[in-house]
Design a protein around this motif. Structure first.
Motif, PDB file in Angstrom:
ATOM      1  N   HIS A  57     -21.452  86.448 -57.234  1.00 12.89           N
ATOM      2  CA  HIS A  57     -20.968  85.086 -57.007  1.00 12.89           C
ATOM      3  C   HIS A  57     -20.164  84.995 -55.713  1.00 12.89           C
ATOM      4  N   GLU A  58     -19.234  85.906 -55.530  1.00 12.60           N
ATOM      5  CA  GLU A  58     -18.383  85.879 -54.334  1.00 12.60           C
ATOM      6  C   GLU A  58     -19.193  86.154 -53.068  1.00 12.60           C
ATOM      7  N   THR A  59     -20.168  87.035 -53.172  1.00 12.16           N
ATOM      8  CA  THR A  59     -21.034  87.300 -52.027  1.00 12.16           C
ATOM      9  C   THR A  59     -21.842  86.062 -51.675  1.00 12.16           C
ATOM     10  N   ALA A  60     -22.436  85.443 -52.674  1.00 17.51           N
ATOM     11  CA  ALA A  60     -23.213  84.224 -52.436  1.00 17.51           C
ATOM     12  C   ALA A  60     -22.337  83.114 -51.864  1.00 17.51           C
ATOM     13  N   ARG A  61     -21.147  82.975 -52.401  1.00 15.48           N
ATOM     14  CA  ARG A  61     -20.230  81.943 -51.914  1.00 15.48           C
ATOM     15  C   ARG A  61     -19.871  82.191 -50.454  1.00 15.48           C
ATOM     16  N   SER A  62     -19.591  83.435 -50.102  1.00 16.75           N
ATOM     17  CA  SER A  62     -19.208  83.748 -48.725  1.00 16.75           C
ATOM     18  C   SER A  62     -20.366  83.551 -47.755  1.00 16.75           C
ATOM     19  N   LEU A  63     -21.603  83.643 -48.255  1.00 18.78           N
ATOM     20  CA  LEU A  63     -22.775  83.437 -47.423  1.00 18.78           C
ATOM     21  C   LEU A  63     -23.286  81.998 -47.465  1.00 18.78           C
ATOM     22  N   CYS A  64     -22.536  81.125 -48.153  1.00 18.96           N
ATOM     23  CA  CYS A  64     -22.897  79.692 -48.299  1.00 18.96           C
ATOM     24  C   CYS A  64     -24.236  79.500 -48.978  1.00 18.96           C
ATOM     25  N   LYS A  65     -24.530  80.346 -49.942  1.00 19.83           N
ATOM     26  CA  LYS A  65     -25.755  80.212 -50.727  1.00 19.83           C
ATOM     27  C   LYS A  65     -25.562  79.143 -51.794  1.00 19.83           C
ATOM     28  N   LYS A  66     -26.636  78.562 -52.233  1.00 18.74           N
ATOM     29  CA  LYS A  66     -26.573  77.611 -53.333  1.00 18.74           C
ATOM     30  C   LYS A  66     -26.313  78.384 -54.613  1.00 18.74           C
ATOM     31  N   ILE A  67     -25.375  77.915 -55.424  1.00 19.74           N
ATOM     32  CA  ILE A  67     -25.030  78.563 -56.688  1.00 19.74           C
ATOM     33  C   ILE A  67     -25.234  77.560 -57.813  1.00 19.74           C
TER      34      ILE A  67
END
Length: 70
Positions: A57-67
């Motif tokens: 989750h934190e990796t995706a958030r830092s990469l501005c991925k859709k969650i």
């Protein structure tokens, strides 16, 4: 026309490829890089209770991925 998506399940991938006998950190080292190439991630219920899911989750958030949350 509908968009199609490939679903990647990190648990299934690791179990099929490496079995259940590895350390948790090993599985994370294998699956976490997949977050870099995905378009989005889906967080399952109670994901906050999983160290791996929190890191994803934190990796995706830092990469501005859709969650997406279920």
């Amino acid at each position: 026309m509908f968009a199609t998506h490939d679903v990647f399940n990190p648990l299934r991938y690791c179990v099929e490829k490496y079995g259940w006998d590895k350390e948790h950190s090993f599985y994370l080292s294998v699956t976490l890089p997949f977050v870099f190439w995905c378009d989005a991630i889906v967080m399952l219920p109670d994901w906050q209770d999983s160290v791996g899911a929190i890191l994803e989750h934190e990796t995706a958030r830092s990469l501005c991925k859709k969650i997406l949350y279920t």
